[in-house]
Design a protein around this motif. Structure first.
Motif, PDB file in Angstrom:
ATOM      1  N   LEU A 134     -18.111  21.374  29.541  1.00  0.00           N
ATOM      2  CA  LEU A 134     -18.540  20.084  29.140  1.00  0.00           C
ATOM      3  C   LEU A 134     -18.064  19.794  27.676  1.00  0.00           C
ATOM      4  N   SER A 135     -16.816  19.446  27.117  1.00  0.00           N
ATOM      5  CA  SER A 135     -16.005  18.448  26.751  1.00  0.00           C
ATOM      6  C   SER A 135     -14.904  18.261  27.659  1.00  0.00           C
ATOM      7  N   LEU A 136     -14.995  18.516  28.739  1.00  0.00           N
ATOM      8  CA  LEU A 136     -13.714  18.146  29.562  1.00  0.00           C
ATOM      9  C   LEU A 136     -14.486  16.843  29.999  1.00  0.00           C
ATOM     10  N   ALA A 137     -15.668  17.381  30.899  1.00  0.00           N
ATOM     11  CA  ALA A 137     -16.109  16.302  31.101  1.00  0.00           C
ATOM     12  C   ALA A 137     -16.299  15.203  29.973  1.00  0.00           C
ATOM     13  N   ASN A 138     -17.022  14.515  28.697  1.00  0.00           N
ATOM     14  CA  ASN A 138     -16.428  14.192  28.792  1.00  0.00           C
ATOM     15  C   ASN A 138     -15.037  13.526  28.482  1.00  0.00           C
ATOM     16  N   LEU A 139     -13.998  14.398  28.216  1.00  0.00           N
ATOM     17  CA  LEU A 139     -12.628  13.720  28.016  1.00  0.00           C
ATOM     18  C   LEU A 139     -12.265  12.825  29.422  1.00  0.00           C
ATOM     19  N   ARG A 140     -12.487  13.317  29.952  1.00  0.00           N
ATOM     20  CA  ARG A 140     -13.076  12.335  30.941  1.00  0.00           C
ATOM     21  C   ARG A 140     -14.164  10.474  31.494  1.00  0.00           C
ATOM     22  N   ARG A 141     -15.155  11.073  30.986  1.00  0.00           N
ATOM     23  CA  ARG A 141     -16.045   9.734  30.844  1.00  0.00           C
ATOM     24  C   ARG A 141     -14.916   8.868  29.800  1.00  0.00           C
ATOM     25  N   LEU A 142     -14.403   9.551  29.105  1.00  0.00           N
ATOM     26  CA  LEU A 142     -13.524   8.822  27.631  1.00  0.00           C
ATOM     27  C   LEU A 142     -12.680   7.949  28.847  1.00  0.00           C
ATOM     28  N   GLU A 143     -11.890   8.757  29.376  1.00  0.00           N
ATOM     29  CA  GLU A 143     -10.480   8.066  29.679  1.00  0.00           C
ATOM     30  C   GLU A 143     -10.825   7.188  30.339  1.00  0.00           C
ATOM     31  N   LEU A 144     -12.006   7.281  31.466  1.00  0.00           N
ATOM     32  CA  LEU A 144     -13.000   6.529  32.232  1.00  0.00           C
ATOM     33  C   LEU A 144     -13.019   5.085  31.675  1.00  0.00           C
ATOM     34  N   ASP A 145     -13.923   4.823  30.424  1.00  0.00           N
ATOM     35  CA  ASP A 145     -14.173   4.097  29.081  1.00  0.00           C
ATOM     36  C   ASP A 145     -12.774   3.527  29.136  1.00  0.00           C
ATOM     37  N   ARG A 146     -12.192   4.255  29.107  1.00  0.00           N
ATOM     38  CA  ARG A 146     -10.927   3.340  28.711  1.00  0.00           C
ATOM     39  C   ARG A 146     -10.036   2.456  29.830  1.00  0.00           C
ATOM     40  N   ARG A 147     -10.241   3.292  31.110  1.00  0.00           N
ATOM     41  CA  ARG A 147      -9.717   2.126  31.970  1.00  0.00           C
ATOM     42  C   ARG A 147     -10.509   0.917  32.082  1.00  0.00           C
ATOM     43  N   GLN A 148     -11.487   1.419  32.333  1.00  0.00           N
ATOM     44  CA  GLN A 148     -12.582  -0.010  32.543  1.00  0.00           C
ATOM     45  C   GLN A 148     -12.403  -0.851  31.414  1.00  0.00           C
ATOM     46  N   GLN A 149     -12.161  -0.405  30.117  1.00  0.00           N
ATOM     47  CA  GLN A 149     -12.140  -1.721  29.303  1.00  0.00           C
ATOM     48  C   GLN A 149     -10.646  -2.307  29.170  1.00  0.00           C
ATOM     49  N   ALA A 150      -9.276  -1.475  30.300  1.00  0.00           N
ATOM     50  CA  ALA A 150      -8.027  -1.597  29.636  1.00  0.00           C
ATOM     51  C   ALA A 150      -8.580  -2.832  31.153  1.00  0.00           C
ATOM     52  N   LEU A 151      -9.120  -2.511  32.241  1.00  0.00           N
ATOM     53  CA  LEU A 151      -9.429  -3.107  33.471  1.00  0.00           C
ATOM     54  C   LEU A 151      -9.876  -5.144  32.864  1.00  0.00           C
ATOM     55  N   ALA A 152     -11.779  -4.586  32.275  1.00  0.00           N
ATOM     56  CA  ALA A 152     -11.759  -5.736  31.669  1.00  0.00           C
ATOM     57  C   ALA A 152     -10.605  -6.706  31.025  1.00  0.00           C
ATOM     58  N   ALA A 153     -10.186  -6.015  30.302  1.00  0.00           N
ATOM     59  CA  ALA A 153      -9.130  -7.063  28.873  1.00  0.00           C
ATOM     60  C   ALA A 153      -8.375  -8.320  30.054  1.00  0.00           C
ATOM     61  N   GLU A 154      -7.891  -6.919  31.049  1.00  0.00           N
ATOM     62  CA  GLU A 154      -6.624  -7.477  32.062  1.00  0.00           C
ATOM     63  C   GLU A 154      -7.381  -8.952  32.734  1.00  0.00           C
ATOM     64  N   LEU A 155      -9.523  -8.347  33.449  1.00  0.00           N
ATOM     65  CA  LEU A 155     -10.026  -9.699  34.352  1.00  0.00           C
ATOM     66  C   LEU A 155      -9.691 -10.794  33.453  1.00  0.00           C
ATOM     67  N   HIS A 156     -10.226 -10.840  32.131  1.00  0.00           N
ATOM     68  CA  HIS A 156     -10.353 -10.905  31.266  1.00  0.00           C
ATOM     69  C   HIS A 156      -9.357 -12.439  30.984  1.00  0.00           C
ATOM     70  N   ALA A 157      -8.158 -11.715  30.897  1.00  0.00           N
ATOM     71  CA  ALA A 157      -7.470 -12.797  30.109  1.00  0.00           C
ATOM     72  C   ALA A 157      -6.474 -13.539  32.092  1.00  0.00           C
ATOM     73  N   ALA A 158      -6.854 -12.647  32.970  1.00  0.00           N
ATOM     74  CA  ALA A 158      -6.782 -13.703  34.514  1.00  0.00           C
ATOM     75  C   ALA A 158      -7.807 -14.508  34.125  1.00  0.00           C
ATOM     76  N   ARG A 159      -9.572 -14.283  33.881  1.00  0.00           N
ATOM     77  CA  ARG A 159     -10.191 -15.633  33.922  1.00  0.00           C
ATOM     78  C   ARG A 159      -9.389 -16.747  32.784  1.00  0.00           C
ATOM     79  N   ASP A 160      -9.026 -16.324  31.829  1.00  0.00           N
ATOM     80  CA  ASP A 160      -8.679 -17.324  30.990  1.00  0.00           C
ATOM     81  C   ASP A 160      -7.951 -18.222  31.732  1.00  0.00           C
ATOM     82  N   ALA A 161      -6.831 -17.122  32.466  1.00  0.00           N
ATOM     83  CA  ALA A 161      -5.071 -18.753  33.265  1.00  0.00           C
ATOM     84  C   ALA A 161      -5.838 -19.171  33.751  1.00  0.00           C
TER      85      ALA A 161
END
Length: 538
Positions: free
Chosen positions: A273-300
């Motif tokens: 259960l804890s491992l699943a939560n950890l992987r979910r958090l890691e996925l959330d972090r990746r998605q947030q990083a991707l969203a930040a990257e795409l947001h910067a690309a859209r601004d450019a």
């Protein structure tokens, strides 16, 4: 008197500290509680009597001191209470206040003591407390390795076994050979590829059961000579096997009690259960990083786009660019030429994401420069096609640029209403007459998209426009948008139905975009969609 009862450690027993002045726990022979291990500092921690209670102070050691699974702050007194679990290095102690009459377990006491190599089964109450502490420790862990070690340590404390590891299954070309890697281990050295595991047959049986879709049941066994006790529990995320919790004791004299399997299964489930939560958090972090990257690309991308509406005397325009799931790969530009004419460009880069957006920016910048240089529209597009084709050919052999191309429509408008244009594989445009008719492009006037053949020479077409006439240009993401994600396409017919015979460019754009969203049935489009309307003023 304070008593430390050994639950697990290199050697065990009871350690007493008198109530008079407390005592020091350390590696030094002068310590009140002497623990001979390299992970224990010479003066590791101090026990202090305070009123009717006790406190412990970690004396600044690298390995630290943990109370009930939580590492205490260095040089800070921390209260301790009866039944607390105290961890220093490889030892785990249970705290009690008061003395004991002998160095053996009390009659009827099965609280989980390890005396040398002899395991005594823990009680149900103690195991319940361990599981509660486990959940707290797992929630504070920040990596899979930390969580795995916590799970192994807890399983060992609750079973009385001495060695354990969290093992990750590895692919093997031999279906009869089950290779593993070590995520975390306690008391075991490397037991990965080709190295001996006491309960190899137990591990293989658990693996086979889980891999063949059977129930992920715990396996309990013993070595051939009957001396070693073995436990192996698969760790499952849903129906996916991710690891094994393996425990053994090389010379365990006592059999495992009946509740050991259920306890280890509970540890395994908590870890999963804890491992699943950890992987979910890691996925959330990746998605947030991707969203930040795409947001910067859209601004450019917004930085190089012209305003969404403009009026240049005899020409007015309006435009809207709607990114799909990624950064838009569409391009739009308005270029005021030196001779007073106005050039308008709209294109669509094959593909999605930041790579397409970068190709869009490169194409737009190069074409903009060619048009400003005074080249005729067909010459400017031909030069851009040669440049882009050459760059993409280089990318195909070295940087993965193969398969990309750009469809493009470029029109140059003059004051007389004369329009010279190049259609480079685009074909998504309409000439809307102020008196009603809506003219589609002639397919024979279209060339191939840019980037396919650098040697392509593009030809120009011409149209005559009157006051109030508009050219409406759009990308394929607009016409190919399906109803509710899977029905009929919006199509050219959807664009035509939304247009009025006489309307300003902004109205054209608003009406088509509103109709597109109604057709899509949601706020998100499947692909980038861009539309522009250019009107000849009276």
């Amino acid at each position: 008197m304070l008593t430390l009862q050994t639950l697990i450690g290199p050697y065990g027993g009871w350690f007493r500290v008198s109530a008079g002045g407390g005592g020091v726990i350390g590696r030094s022979a002068e310590s009140d509680v002497c623990l001979l291990h390299e992970s224990i500092g010479r003066e590791h921690a101090r026990l202090i009597r305070l009123g009717t209670g006790w406190m412990i102070v970690d004396l600044g050691t690298p390995t630290g001191t943990s109370l009930n699974g939580v590492r205490i702050e260095q040089n800070t007194p921390t209260p301790i209470a009866p039944a607390d679990l105290l961890r220093l290095g490889p030892w785990t102690f249970r705290v009690s206040f008061g003395g004991v009459e002998n160095d053996g377990p009390h009659e009827g006491d099965s609280s989980g003591v390890v005396l040398g190599q002899r395991a005594v089964s823990p009680s149900a109450t103690f195991r319940l407390r361990l599981l509660s502490t486990l959940l707290s420790r797992l929630s504070q862990s920040t990596s899979e390795e930390q969580m795995a070690k916590v799970a192994v340590e807890t399983a060992l404390e609750g079973t009385g076994l001495l060695r354990g590891a969290m093992l990750r299954p590895l692919e093997s070309p031999d279906p009869l050979r089950h290779d593993v890697s070590v995520v975390a281990a306690v008391g075991l050295a490397e037991i990965g590829r080709g190295e001996r595991v006491l309960g190899r047959e137990v591990l293989d049986a658990a693996w086979t059961s889980a891999s063949n879709g059977g129930t992920a049941t715990i396996r309990i066994g013993e070595s051939a000579d009957g001396k070693a006790k073995l436990v192996c529990a698969p760790v499952m995320l849903g129906q996916m096997l991710v690891s094994f919790l393996y425990l053994d004791a090389e010379t365990a004299a006592e059999p495992l009690d009946a509740d050991a399997a259920e306890f280890v299964e509970a540890v395994s489930a908590s870890y999963a259960l804890s491992l699943a939560n950890l992987r979910r958090l890691e996925l959330d972090r990746r998605q947030q990083a991707l969203a930040a990257e795409l947001h910067a690309a859209r601004d450019a991308q917004r930085f190089i786009l012209p305003p969404s509406q403009g009026d240049h005397g005899f020409v007015s325009y309006a435009m809207e660019m709607i990114p799909g799931l990624f950064v838009a790969g569409d391009l739009f530009d308005v270029v005021l030429l030196r001779d007073g004419r106005v050039a308008v460009c709209l294109g669509d880069v094959a593909g999605h994401g930041a790579g397409s957006a970068m190709l869009m920016a490169t194409t737009q910048s190069y074409l903009h420069a060619q048009l400003l240089s005074g080249l005729a529209v067909e010459e400017a597009v031909t030069a851009a096609g040669e440049f882009l084709g050459r760059k993409l050919a280089q990318g195909a052999s070295g940087t993965g640029g193969g398969g990309r191309f750009v469809s493009l429509w470029v029109g140059v408008f003059d004051r007389s209403g004369h329009v010279e244009f190049v259609d480079a594989g685009h074909s998504h445009w309409l000439l809307v007459r102020a008196d009603g008719p809506c003219e589609a492009p002639n397919p024979e006037e279209a060339g191939i998209p840019l980037g396919i053949d650098p040697a392509t020479a593009y030809r120009r077409g011409t149209r005559r426009m009157g006051p109030g006439d508009r050219v409406v240009v759009f990308s394929d993401g607009l016409v190919e948008q399906r109803r509710d994600g899977g029905g009929a396409e919006f199509g050219i017919s959807g664009v035509k139905a939304a247009l009025l015979a006489e309307a300003p460019p902004g109205s054209d754009v608003q009406r088509v975009v509103a109709a597109l969203h109604r057709h899509a049935g949601s706020g998100k489009l499947a692909d980038d969609a861009t539309i522009a309307s250019i009107r000849i003023n009276g």
